[in-house]
Motif scaffolding. Structure first.
Motif, PDB file in Angstrom:
ATOM      1  N   ASP A   9      70.112 -23.034  36.822  1.00  0.00           N
ATOM      2  CA  ASP A   9      71.536 -23.345  36.784  1.00  0.00           C
ATOM      3  C   ASP A   9      72.015 -23.562  35.342  1.00  0.00           C
ATOM      4  O   ASP A   9      73.066 -23.059  34.940  1.00  0.00           O
ATOM      5  N   ARG A  10      71.230 -24.287  34.545  1.00  0.00           N
ATOM      6  CA  ARG A  10      71.588 -24.496  33.126  1.00  0.00           C
ATOM      7  C   ARG A  10      71.701 -23.163  32.387  1.00  0.00           C
ATOM      8  O   ARG A  10      72.643 -22.945  31.627  1.00  0.00           O
ATOM      9  N   ARG A  11      70.760 -22.269  32.625  1.00  0.00           N
ATOM     10  CA  ARG A  11      70.799 -20.966  31.944  1.00  0.00           C
ATOM     11  C   ARG A  11      71.986 -20.134  32.399  1.00  0.00           C
ATOM     12  O   ARG A  11      72.574 -19.398  31.615  1.00  0.00           O
TER      13      ARG A  11
ATOM     14  N   ASP B 108      81.780 -22.943  35.308  1.00  0.00           N
ATOM     15  CA  ASP B 108      82.476 -23.856  36.210  1.00  0.00           C
ATOM     16  C   ASP B 108      81.855 -23.996  37.593  1.00  0.00           C
ATOM     17  O   ASP B 108      82.392 -24.696  38.446  1.00  0.00           O
ATOM     18  N   ARG B 109      80.735 -23.312  37.839  1.00  0.00           N
ATOM     19  CA  ARG B 109      80.142 -23.431  39.174  1.00  0.00           C
ATOM     20  C   ARG B 109      78.643 -23.154  39.116  1.00  0.00           C
ATOM     21  O   ARG B 109      78.157 -22.534  38.194  1.00  0.00           O
ATOM     22  N   SER B 110      77.977 -23.616  40.132  1.00  0.00           N
ATOM     23  CA  SER B 110      76.547 -23.371  40.243  1.00  0.00           C
ATOM     24  C   SER B 110      76.317 -22.147  41.122  1.00  0.00           C
ATOM     25  O   SER B 110      76.751 -22.104  42.269  1.00  0.00           O
ATOM     26  N   VAL B 111      75.653 -21.164  40.563  1.00  0.00           N
ATOM     27  CA  VAL B 111      75.283 -19.974  41.331  1.00  0.00           C
ATOM     28  C   VAL B 111      74.245 -20.341  42.388  1.00  0.00           C
ATOM     29  O   VAL B 111      74.135 -19.703  43.419  1.00  0.00           O
ATOM     30  N   PHE B 112      73.510 -21.422  42.143  1.00  0.00           N
ATOM     31  CA  PHE B 112      72.387 -21.791  42.997  1.00  0.00           C
ATOM     32  C   PHE B 112      72.704 -22.909  43.978  1.00  0.00           C
ATOM     33  O   PHE B 112      71.796 -23.440  44.615  1.00  0.00           O
ATOM     34  N   GLU B 113      73.974 -23.249  44.122  1.00  0.00           N
ATOM     35  CA  GLU B 113      74.342 -24.297  45.072  1.00  0.00           C
ATOM     36  C   GLU B 113      73.917 -23.881  46.480  1.00  0.00           C
ATOM     37  O   GLU B 113      74.138 -22.759  46.909  1.00  0.00           O
TER      38      GLU B 113
END
Length: 173
Positions: free
Chosen positions: A113-115, A122-127
């Motif tokens: 997520d950090r990368r 503005d959002r987490s791809v891994f949520e």
């Protein structure tokens, strides 16, 4: 691999078929969207009296395999085996032999997520992703997934299991 911190916690998962401890012979088939895992499950052999273990091979027609489909293609598979599982960074957090586990607050997802914040600030791809681990005799399987489906177990030689995994993986194409 990923580096863990104080937030990673391992919890056992129920509902996964229990693997054969001696020779589960896991198979992984994956693309960018889905991952299939098959492994021999523990089914007591009617002729086994507890004194004379039998050898098995991938071509044995009477092995029963579980087939699990994971939504997602992020996978780690291979080392460590059961002899050195104690060296896995999550062993001290509850990872154990021959089981299914979830890593809550996993560093793997937080690091990804950090990368990805470079592109998606503005959002987490891994949520909604979950870090699942299955430990076997000679290998460890880890994946990130939103969900999984446990398909029918099938008793057949390994080549037929691989063919069925391929059918499931490509069913919607």
């Amino acid at each position: 691999m990923y580096t863990i911190d104080h937030r990673d916690k391992v919890v056992p998962l129920d509902g996964f078929p229990r693997s054969e401890t001696g020779a589960p012979m896991p198979i992984v088939l994956s693309d960018e969207d889905r991952t299939m895992l098959a492994y021999a499950v523990r089914v007591p052999h009617p002729a086994f009296d507890g004194t004379n273990p039998r050898s098995v091979s991938p071509d044995d027609a009477d092995l029963t395999y579980a087939i699990i489909e994971f939504d997602g293609g992020s996978v780690l598979f291979g080392y460590p085996n059961d002899e050195v599982l104690g060296g896995h960074p999550l062993f001290e957090r509850g990872l154990r032999f021959y089981g299914a586990f979830e890593v809550v607050q996993t560093s793997w997802i937080r690091g990804l997520d950090r990368r990805n914040r470079i592109v998606y600030p503005d959002r987490s791809v891994f949520e909604g992703e979950r870090h699942i681990i299955l430990t076997f005799h000679d290998s460890t399987f880890e994946c990130l997934t939103r969900s999984w489906t446990i398909h029918e177990s099938m008793t057949s030689p390994r080549r037929e299991v691989v063919a069925r995994m391929n059918e499931i993986l490509h069913a919607d194409q």
